[in-house]
Scaffold this motif. Structure first.
Motif, PDB file in Angstrom:
ATOM      1  N   GLN A  93       0.691   5.500   0.214  1.00 30.41           N
ATOM      2  CA  GLN A  93      -0.245   6.114  -0.059  1.00 30.41           C
ATOM      3  C   GLN A  93       1.206   7.488  -0.670  1.00 30.41           C
ATOM      4  O   GLN A  93       1.927   7.849   0.814  1.00 30.41           O
ATOM      5  CB  GLN A  93      -0.884   6.511   1.446  1.00 30.41           C
ATOM      6  CG  GLN A  93      -1.680   5.674   1.938  1.00 30.41           C
ATOM      7  CD  GLN A  93      -2.699   5.262   2.729  1.00 30.41           C
ATOM      8  OE1 GLN A  93      -2.165   6.388   3.515  1.00 30.41           O
ATOM      9  NE2 GLN A  93      -3.136   4.424   3.048  1.00 30.41           N
ATOM     10  N   SER A 104      -2.294   0.577  -4.937  1.00 29.41           N
ATOM     11  CA  SER A 104      -2.074  -0.661  -3.821  1.00 29.41           C
ATOM     12  C   SER A 104      -2.766  -2.101  -4.436  1.00 29.41           C
ATOM     13  O   SER A 104      -3.076  -2.261  -5.141  1.00 29.41           O
ATOM     14  CB  SER A 104      -3.041  -0.854  -2.771  1.00 29.41           C
ATOM     15  OG  SER A 104      -4.151  -1.233  -2.735  1.00 29.41           O
ATOM     16  N   ASP A 127       0.939  -1.450   0.628  1.00 31.41           N
ATOM     17  CA  ASP A 127       0.552  -0.205   0.186  1.00 31.41           C
ATOM     18  C   ASP A 127       0.674   1.075  -0.232  1.00 31.41           C
ATOM     19  O   ASP A 127       1.756   1.032   1.327  1.00 31.41           O
ATOM     20  CB  ASP A 127      -0.745   0.094   1.144  1.00 31.41           C
ATOM     21  CG  ASP A 127      -2.249   0.720   0.925  1.00 31.41           C
ATOM     22  OD1 ASP A 127      -2.880   0.845  -0.530  1.00 31.41           O
ATOM     23  OD2 ASP A 127      -2.707   1.740   2.431  1.00 31.41           O
ATOM     24  N   GLU A 132      -3.420  -5.875  -4.166  1.00 33.58           N
ATOM     25  CA  GLU A 132      -3.858  -7.354  -3.206  1.00 33.58           C
ATOM     26  C   GLU A 132      -2.913  -8.205  -3.418  1.00 33.58           C
ATOM     27  O   GLU A 132      -2.228  -8.976  -4.071  1.00 33.58           O
ATOM     28  CB  GLU A 132      -5.465  -7.325  -3.562  1.00 33.58           C
ATOM     29  CG  GLU A 132      -5.685  -6.151  -3.045  1.00 33.58           C
ATOM     30  CD  GLU A 132      -6.272  -5.900  -2.293  1.00 33.58           C
ATOM     31  OE1 GLU A 132      -6.502  -6.537  -1.443  1.00 33.58           O
ATOM     32  OE2 GLU A 132      -6.038  -4.212  -1.969  1.00 33.58           O
TER      33      GLU A 132
END
Ligand SMILES: Nc1ncnc2c1ncn2[C@@H]1O[C@H](COP(=O)(O)OP(=O)(O)OP(=O)(O)O)[C@@H](O)[C@H]1O
Ligand SMILES: [Mg+2]
Lengths: 306, 228
Positions: B5, B24, B3, B26
């Motif tokens: 940001q 992001s 992740d 998974e």
């Protein structure tokens, strides 16, 4: 198992490094040995100077020559008076007869002197009293005490065998040797730190691929750092052993040559090193290990920081 | 799993490696990262393994905030991410087996664990038969598969490969990609940085395109966009 596996591996990595960079290792050991030798020269000079001073101090005494025919009662009085002073270590008396015997013995090959002696009807020599103080600084005080009117009239002559100038000279020489020895030791200590630092940098350079891989696959920093520090400590211990051997060799070959400077007495070099073997080895071992550990730690640290 | 940001990376005072990346990934995804030279792909990969620190923004891996990770924790992060870098080669004087075992040795694993793990990962990359050869005795593709095997020894949840097929011909490239797909099928997240148009187009997986430090495209079943 949990601890033993990594420990064994760290050691085997350390051994591998040493064999890979044998020449650098040799240079490192050489400088470390020189550093240790200069420390031991310092230690040796101290030992030699202090034994020289002790020997000289032993020679200081006061000889009191009594007039011939001084009665034994006066001699006894003088002796017991001087012996009762706490600063006095020892008082010895040589009677007139003993002095004469010693004199004839000393000059037995000189017939003219013996003939002259025989011409005299009486013993021309008086008794001699030798006083030894506990401390060299007490002699002036003892000299004053010899002015005691109970026996001072019987004293013909006094000699104070002063070696304080010789002692001063020995201490001056020792001081300047110590001073230069200290500078030399400092220089070698700095060299030691630098060469260990560089040896470890070279070791890092020759195995940069491994270290790069180690770091990317998640080896803990200890795995990178410890083998290298262990190498440095190994160099230190090897140097300590070599230096100890050299010092032993130098002392056992060199000390006999010093005996003549010491009036045939023990210069005390070997005995000093033997008596203080353990503290000397521990102190020097600790010092050199601390130096190499810190500098190799710094060398690896600079690399790991990137 | 991964992740990012508002991640920016500025080298020195004014070289922008990445600009304000939000991303992001998974668990279990297979992601291709493409882009022209200097787009910031390697910079992104280095941030993920804490080889570089972001100038701004926040990164977390598997819920672990690694933005300001402590130096002594980096080894634990690296055991969770298998890395295959272009300039991250095999040790020439060690056999295939020894190269893979080395990664375990330096992590302090027991000899027993090493004897169990090495054959296992060599089987995953199909090289169990060549375990005792030296790097120069196998092909470039096989060498790259050994590097992948080495990246797998800690059973990482993420495999990060920066141009693993850079110097390989078509057949060897196909082998390496095959191995990566297999690892992804086993459940690991795979992040593949590549310049290879055919590889990207055949994989039909998620494709993220970088240009000048920005994400200019992020497609679920993408194609190679830029002409090189
Ligand atoms: N260590 C560094 N110091 C300064 N600038 C750097 C550094 N690493 C990368 N850069 C710069 O950051 C930008 C992105 O570089 P990066 O290596 O991420 O590109 P890339 O997409 O991997 O390129 P390539 O496809 O050629 O490998 C470039 O402008 C590059 O010059
Ligand atoms: Mg790159």
């Amino acid at each position: 198992m949990f601890i033993i596996t990594p420990v064994g591996r760290v050691i085997s990595f350390a051994v591998k490094n040493i064999t890979r960079n044998a020449w650098i290792g040799l240079a490192t050991v050489l400088v470390l040995v020189l550093a240790l030798l200069s420390v031991n020269v310092l230690v040796g000079v101290n030992a030699l100077a202090s034994s020289a001073v002790t020997i000289l101090e032993k020679k200081i005494d006061v000889s009191v020559y009594f007039k011939p025919e001084t009665p034994n009662a006066i001699l006894d009085q003088a002796r017991s008076y001087m012996a009762s002073i706490p600063q006095v270590e020892r008082v010895t008396i040589m009677t007139a007869e003993e002095a004469l015997t010693a004199f004839t013995e000393r000059h037995k090959n000189e017939p003219t002197i013996l003939d002259a002696l025989n011409e005299l009807e009486e013993n021309p020599l008086g008794a001699t009293m030798v006083i030894k103080a506990r401390k060299t600084t007490d002699y002036p005080f003892l000299m004053e005490n010899l002015n005691n009117p109970q026996f001072s009239f019987a004293i013909e002559n006094k000699t104070y065998d002063d070696h304080s100038i010789a002692i001063q000279q020995v201490e001056q020489i020792a001081d300047s040797v110590r001073y230069f020895g200290l500078i030399l030791t400092l220089i070698f200590a700095i060299f030691s730190a630098l060469i260990v630092y560089n040896a470890i940098r070279v070791a890092i350079y020759t195995q940069r691929e491994e270290i790069g891989i180690m770091r990317l696959v998640g080896a803990s920093n200890a795995f990178v750092r410890l083998p290298l520090i262990l190498d440095a400590i190994f160099f230190a211990i090897l140097s300590l052993a070599i230096a100890a051997g050299l010092v032993a060799l130098i002392i056992s070959f060199g000390e006999p040559y010093l005996v003549s400077f010491y009036d045939g007495e023990d210069p005390g070099l070997k005995s000093y090193f033997v008596d203080n073997l353990l503290p000397l080895i521990i102190a020097q071992g600790m010092a050199i290990i601390i130096i190499v550990s810190l500098s190799s730690w710094a060398a690896v640290g600079r690399y790991l920081k990137k | 799993m991964i992740d990012l940001q508002n991640i920016s990376k500025i080298y020195g005072s004014d070289v922008h490696g990445l600009r304000d990346i939000n991303l992001s990934i998974e668990p279990g995804e297979f992601v291709c990262i493409v882009g022209t030279s200097g787009a910031g792909k390697t910079t992104l990969a280095k941030l993920l393994i804490a080889e570089e620190r972001p100038t701004r923004g926040k990164i977390s891996i598997g819920g672990w905030d690694i933005t300001r990770i402590k130096k002594r924790d980096i080894p634990y992060l690296r055991r969770q991410i298998g890395v295959v870098f272009q300039d991250f080669k095999l040790l020439k004087q060690k056999t295939v087996w020894e190269n893979v075992a080395f990664a375990l040795e330096v992590s302090g694993e027991t000899n027993r664990r090493i004897r169990e793990t090495v054959p296992h990962v060599l089987k995953v990359v199909g090289l169990e038969q060549k375990a005792h050869r030296f790097p120069h005795q196998i092909s470039g593709g096989e060498q790259q598969r050994v590097v992948i095997a080495r990246a797998l020894v800690h059973r990482p949840k993420i495999l990060l490969a920066d141009e693993p097929t850079g110097n390989l011909d078509t057949i060897n490239t196909a082998d390496v990609i095959q191995v990566l797909k297999k690892i992804n099928d086993f459940g690991s997240t795979v992040v593949l940085v590549t310049h290879n148009r055919e590889v990207v187009n055949e994989l039909r997986s998620r494709v993220i395109t970088l240009a000048d430090g920005r994400i200019i495209s992020d497609k679920k079943h993408g194609k190679y966009l830029i002409q090189s």
